[in-house]
Design a protein around this motif. Structure first.
Motif, short mmCIF file in Angstrom:
data_model
loop_
_atom_site.label_atom_id
_atom_site.label_comp_id
_atom_site.label_asym_id
_atom_site.label_seq_id
_atom_site.Cartn_x
_atom_site.Cartn_y
_atom_site.Cartn_z
N ASN A 51 56.83 26.70 30.30
CA ASN A 51 55.64 26.67 31.16
C ASN A 51 54.59 27.59 30.55
O ASN A 51 54.90 28.52 29.82
CB ASN A 51 55.97 27.08 32.59
N PHE A 52 53.35 27.32 30.82
CA PHE A 52 52.26 28.09 30.25
C PHE A 52 51.53 28.85 31.34
O PHE A 52 51.29 28.32 32.43
CB PHE A 52 51.24 27.17 29.55
N ARG A 53 51.17 30.07 31.01
CA ARG A 53 50.30 30.88 31.86
C ARG A 53 48.99 31.04 31.09
O ARG A 53 48.92 30.81 29.88
CB ARG A 53 50.94 32.24 32.12
N ALA A 54 47.96 31.46 31.77
CA ALA A 54 46.65 31.58 31.14
C ALA A 54 46.68 32.54 29.95
O ALA A 54 46.08 32.27 28.90
CB ALA A 54 45.61 32.02 32.16
N PHE A 55 47.37 33.67 30.08
CA PHE A 55 47.39 34.63 28.98
C PHE A 55 48.12 34.08 27.76
O PHE A 55 47.81 34.43 26.62
CB PHE A 55 47.99 35.98 29.42
N GLN A 56 49.09 33.16 27.96
CA GLN A 56 49.80 32.56 26.83
C GLN A 56 48.89 31.59 26.07
O GLN A 56 48.96 31.48 24.84
CB GLN A 56 51.06 31.87 27.32
N VAL A 57 48.04 30.88 26.81
CA VAL A 57 47.05 30.01 26.18
C VAL A 57 46.09 30.86 25.36
O VAL A 57 45.74 30.53 24.22
CB VAL A 57 46.30 29.17 27.24
N THR A 58 45.67 31.99 25.93
CA THR A 58 44.77 32.91 25.23
C THR A 58 45.39 33.42 23.94
O THR A 58 44.74 33.47 22.89
CB THR A 58 44.42 34.10 26.15
N GLU A 59 46.67 33.80 24.01
CA GLU A 59 47.36 34.30 22.82
C GLU A 59 47.42 33.24 21.72
O GLU A 59 47.18 33.53 20.55
CB GLU A 59 48.77 34.75 23.18
N ALA A 60 47.73 32.00 22.11
CA ALA A 60 47.81 30.91 21.12
C ALA A 60 46.44 30.67 20.47
O ALA A 60 46.35 30.46 19.25
CB ALA A 60 48.32 29.64 21.78
N LEU A 61 45.37 30.71 21.26
CA LEU A 61 44.03 30.51 20.71
C LEU A 61 43.61 31.68 19.82
O LEU A 61 42.98 31.47 18.77
CB LEU A 61 43.02 30.31 21.83
N ASP A 62 43.94 32.90 20.22
CA ASP A 62 43.60 34.06 19.40
C ASP A 62 44.27 33.98 18.03
O ASP A 62 43.66 34.28 17.00
CB ASP A 62 43.98 35.36 20.11
N ALA A 63 45.54 33.58 18.01
CA ALA A 63 46.26 33.43 16.74
C ALA A 63 45.60 32.36 15.88
O ALA A 63 45.47 32.52 14.66
CB ALA A 63 47.72 33.09 17.01
N LEU A 64 45.16 31.28 16.50
CA LEU A 64 44.51 30.19 15.76
C LEU A 64 43.15 30.63 15.22
O LEU A 64 42.77 30.27 14.10
CB LEU A 64 44.37 28.97 16.67
N SER A 123 47.17 23.19 16.22
CA SER A 123 48.25 23.94 16.82
C SER A 123 49.02 23.06 17.78
O SER A 123 48.43 22.31 18.56
CB SER A 123 47.68 25.15 17.57
N LEU A 124 50.34 23.16 17.71
CA LEU A 124 51.24 22.53 18.68
C LEU A 124 52.19 23.63 19.15
O LEU A 124 53.09 24.01 18.42
CB LEU A 124 52.03 21.38 18.04
#
Length: 187
Positions: A142-155, A136-137
């Protein structure tokens, strides 16, 4: 007379002064002082030349601080850097287990850059450590913690859950919200 030419003619041809050619150093090499300074420096590793100079003076050496510094430098003495105190966890840490196959260990981190107009942006990169495949790229301003979580959940929905996830201790990864999958490995 290696080249069959006199010293006078050789110096004249090269432009080198004869007085410089014949110069012999008359200064005392001060071997005893050098040896004592080396002994003191070996015994007191954390002392610099100033403290060693004081010790020499206390022992009765009539020596100028500039001479002490010159000999200290000539002998290659210097304060040895302090070894860092190791953290207790470091002592008991074991090596990372070998990665057996794809989708076992993922590593993620951020890359930063700027746009043509100077605005910064970041890219969340997730890499499979076994295949070195970029999973994933995700670019954002800017990133917030919940946005990182969303990206990982999709992956995870796309590829499945890995056994462990390697991350640094950045602010995006340190929050309680940033642990969506209950993955074990950090650092």
């Amino acid at each position: 007379m290696t080249y069959g030419i006199s010293e006078r003619r050789a110096c004249q041809a090269t432009g080198f002064g004869r007085s410089s050619q014949r110069y012999r150093k008359r200064a005392d090499p001060q071997v005893a002082l050098r040896m004592r300074l080396k002994e003191l420096a070996a015994a007191r590793v954390r002392y610099g030349y100033r403290r060693l100079h004081i010790l020499l003076r206390r022992e009765g050496w009539e020596v100028n601080h500039k001479r002490t510094y010159r000999i200290y430098r000539d002998e290659g003495l210097s304060i040895r850097p302090k070894l860092p105190k190791r953290k207790r966890a470091w002592r008991y840490r074991q090596g990372r287990p070998a990665i057996g196959g794809p989708n076992e260990v993922w590593a993620m981190d951020f890359m930063s850059d700027r746009l043509f107009d100077g605005r910064p942006f970041r890219i969340l990169t997730v890499v499979d450590c076994h295949t070195r495949e970029a999973l994933s790229l995700t670019p954002r301003a800017n990133f917030r913690a919940f946005q990182v979580t969303e990206a990982l959940d999709a992956l995870v929905k796309l590829r499945g859950r890995p056994k462990s996830l390697r991350v640094d201790n950045g602010p995006e990864f340190a929050g309680a919200h940033a642990r969506p999958m209950g993955l074990s490995e950090r650092g």
